[in-house]
Scaffold this active site. Structure first.
Site, short mmCIF file in Angstrom:
data_model
loop_
_atom_site.label_atom_id
_atom_site.label_comp_id
_atom_site.label_asym_id
_atom_site.label_seq_id
_atom_site.Cartn_x
_atom_site.Cartn_y
_atom_site.Cartn_z
N ARG A 261 17.89 1.12 2.63
CA ARG A 261 16.69 1.24 3.47
C ARG A 261 17.07 1.14 4.94
NH1 ARG A 261 12.41 -3.13 1.96
NH2 ARG A 261 11.39 -2.29 3.81
N VAL B 124 9.37 -4.27 8.83
CA VAL B 124 10.67 -4.89 9.11
C VAL B 124 11.64 -3.86 9.71
CG1 VAL B 124 10.35 -6.60 7.27
CG2 VAL B 124 11.49 -4.43 6.73
N HIS C 69 6.92 -10.28 8.86
CA HIS C 69 7.71 -10.21 7.62
C HIS C 69 9.20 -10.18 7.92
CE1 HIS C 69 4.16 -8.55 5.03
NE2 HIS C 69 4.05 -9.83 5.31
N ASN D 156 -6.38 4.60 9.18
CA ASN D 156 -5.67 4.84 7.92
C ASN D 156 -6.23 6.15 7.36
OD1 ASN D 156 -4.78 4.70 5.17
ND2 ASN D 156 -4.68 2.47 5.34
N1 APR Z 1 -0.76 6.73 9.26
C1 APR Z 1 -1.47 5.59 8.97
N2 APR Z 1 -1.55 5.04 7.74
C2 APR Z 1 -0.88 5.68 6.74
C3 APR Z 1 -0.12 6.86 6.94
C4 APR Z 1 -0.07 7.38 8.27
N3 APR Z 1 0.62 8.51 8.55
N4 APR Z 1 0.42 7.24 5.74
C5 APR Z 1 0.01 6.32 4.83
N5 APR Z 1 -0.77 5.40 5.42
C6 APR Z 1 -1.42 4.23 4.82
C7 APR Z 1 -1.71 4.32 3.35
O1 APR Z 1 -2.96 4.92 3.12
C8 APR Z 1 -1.71 2.83 2.95
O2 APR Z 1 -3.01 2.28 3.05
O3 APR Z 1 -0.51 3.16 4.96
C9 APR Z 1 -0.80 2.17 3.98
C10 APR Z 1 0.51 1.69 3.41
O4 APR Z 1 0.22 0.66 2.50
P1 APR Z 1 1.44 -0.14 1.82
O5 APR Z 1 2.45 0.85 1.35
O6 APR Z 1 0.81 -1.11 0.86
O7 APR Z 1 2.12 -0.90 3.02
P2 APR Z 1 1.66 -2.27 3.68
O8 APR Z 1 0.17 -2.39 3.74
O9 APR Z 1 2.39 -2.37 4.96
O10 APR Z 1 2.24 -3.35 2.65
C11 APR Z 1 2.20 -4.69 3.06
O11 APR Z 1 3.61 -5.30 1.20
O12 APR Z 1 5.41 -4.66 -0.06
C12 APR Z 1 4.99 -5.54 0.92
O13 APR Z 1 6.32 -6.54 2.57
C13 APR Z 1 5.77 -5.32 2.18
O14 APR Z 1 5.00 -5.38 4.48
C14 APR Z 1 4.74 -4.85 3.19
C15 APR Z 1 3.44 -5.40 2.62
#
Ligand code: APR
Length: 243
Positions: A70, A103, A119, A213
């Protein structure tokens, strides 16, 4: 200008203390996969096998290989226009704080300094014995699992599932959100509770909540301004409209 963007501009013109909370969606337009979603990391890997203290205990080399894989993706990625806008927001508003779940280090690379990496950072390691922290730089880590100079195992300096948050970072975040009047949540599913809790605290204290989002998220219903779009495009449109 669409009505949501004009609502955002109006709120920003009145705001003094502004916070932005970002999640993995913020980095999607830099080519970094999110965690949950059609091409998310958790679709191809199981978090329990890679992002927990138990996983590290069981197979530190495997966990390091995944993080180093990553990290090399992240090092090749570039901050996008949305990151640059958030860095400009830090200078624009009288009081500003960025709290990121990411991160990947793209926010500090874009120029944010009033920043809490809640994080941790994939570009930093810490010793499991003497707790020394060290930046990993851009070299490819070939000897895995990584060891500290003291000889003990080092680990990625990130918060794993089941681990607690750094209480100093949490209280600094809550202190700021206690007097924030505009809080953006950008690119987070809200599946991890702390950022949602932080945004809810801000709302309790009278802040206007913005949900940026492409999709509805867990906490979208509590937000005052909901913008269905991508971080890079919307932030860039907002910033042009605000000038
Ligand atoms: N712009 C904005 N949002 C977006 C885009 C984009 N181009 N593409 C996707 N998304 C949104 C998705 O719709 C989703 O709601 O980003 C979000 C990503 O969600 P997750 O993958 O769950 O990521 P996150 O919310 O940061 O997860 C939180 O979970 O796995 C742990 O530690 C990890 O920090 C992470 C935490």
């Amino acid at each position: 200008m669409n009505s949501q963007i004009s609502k955002l501009v109006e709120a920003a013109q009145k705001a003094r203390n502004v916070a932005v909370i970002t999640g993995a969606g913020m980095s999607r337009e830099s080519g970094i996969p999110t965690f949950r979603g059609p091409d998310g990391l958790w679709k191809n890997f199981r978090p329990e096998e890679l992002a927990t203290p138990e996983a590290f205990q069981k197979d530190p080399a495997l966990v390091w290989e995944w993080y180093e894989w990553r990290r090399q993706i992240v090092l090749k990625a570039e901050p996008h226009e949305g990151h640059r806008v958030i860095a400009a927001m830090e200078k624009f508003f009288p009081e500003f704080l960025l709290i990121t779940q990411n991160v990947d280090g793209l926010h500090p690379r874009a120029g944010n300094r009033k920043l809490i990496e809640i994080h941790g950072s994939i570009n930093r390691a810490r010793c499991t014995k003497c707790a020394t922290r060290f930046e990993l730089g851009s070299r490819v880590l070939s000897e895995l699992p990584l060891r500290c100079d003291c000889g003990a195992l080092a680990r990625p300096d990130v918060v794993w599932f089941g681990e607690s948050y750094d209480s100093n970072l949490l209280s600094a975040s809550l202190d700021f959100l206690g007097s924030a009047d505009l809080v953006w949540v950008v690119g987070s599913s809200g599946m991890v509770s702390v950022p949602v809790y932080l945004a809810a605290q801000a709302r309790e204290n009278g802040a206007l909540l913005v949900d940026l989002n492409p999709e509805e998220a867990e906490f979208s219903r509590y937000c005052d301004i909901k913008i269905r779009g991508t971080a890079g495009q919307v932030l860039s449109e907002f910033w042009k409209a605000l000038q």
